[in-house]
Scaffold this active site. Sequence first.
Site, short mmCIF file in Angstrom:
data_model
loop_
_atom_site.label_atom_id
_atom_site.label_comp_id
_atom_site.label_asym_id
_atom_site.label_seq_id
_atom_site.Cartn_x
_atom_site.Cartn_y
_atom_site.Cartn_z
CD GLU A 50 29.28 42.21 38.26
OE1 GLU A 50 29.75 43.25 38.74
OE2 GLU A 50 29.97 41.37 37.64
CD GLU B 19 31.78 38.99 41.08
OE1 GLU B 19 31.24 39.15 39.97
OE2 GLU B 19 31.14 38.98 42.15
#
Length: 261
Positions: free
Chosen positions: A115, A135
């Site tokens: 990210e 995640e």
Amino acid sequence: METLKFDWDAGTPGLAVLTLNRPGALNAMNTLMITELLQLFREQASDQQLRSLVMTGEGTRSFSTGGDLKERNGMTNEQWRHQHHLIEEMFEALWKFPVPIVAAVEGFAYAGGCELALGTDFIVASETAEFALKEITRGIMPGGGGVQHLARAIGVRRASELVYTGRAIKADTAYEWGLVNRVVPAGRALGTALEIATEIVASAPMSVRAAKVSLRRGTDCDFGTAYALDIAGYNVLVGSEDRLEGIAAFNEKRKPVWKNR
């Protein structure tokens, strides 16, 4: 700073290198690193001498593997939410950073590390680089803009596959899908990113900042609204000293000397 290195001595005035500096933890982001990133982005955003920034990870094994799960082990819900509030502020500061940021990725760019790379303006990847949003395999989901940035970079269908499975892709696939700009030999990501950033520094600084606003904000708007951003920036630049310098340098067959005003 304990978890970061910020180096102005990159060989080009106006160019700096930000290094995630926890190699023993594969540059995973603990609360201190998140706090230091937030502070650095906020402080450097107002520095008119900075014209481009390269972000990389210490060592060759990892850009960053995301949040430090060892630190998070045993956190209460309240502690977790407090840390994530800091993460949200840090990513917001990254996305709004006024000058171009080039990510130089060697090795793993996983979860929050992916990210971070996605939140920069573009990515130079070593052939050793791997990208993944992990995640969902840990019972959560990407919380640092990864879902939205990935979908915009490679399309919703490809992003869906990676987000839902947590699967990693290699650098060549990342390039084929449009996630990264260049793939270079192992150990060359930082050097290549610095070369590109040096070209950015040579451009008119006010023009680069205005163009970044249009590029970053315009993709979230309809075409007409985005074009209005372009014209607003253009009209400011028409009245600048640097516009006069750029035209004069062209006609005098010399390099421009930008004044950033």
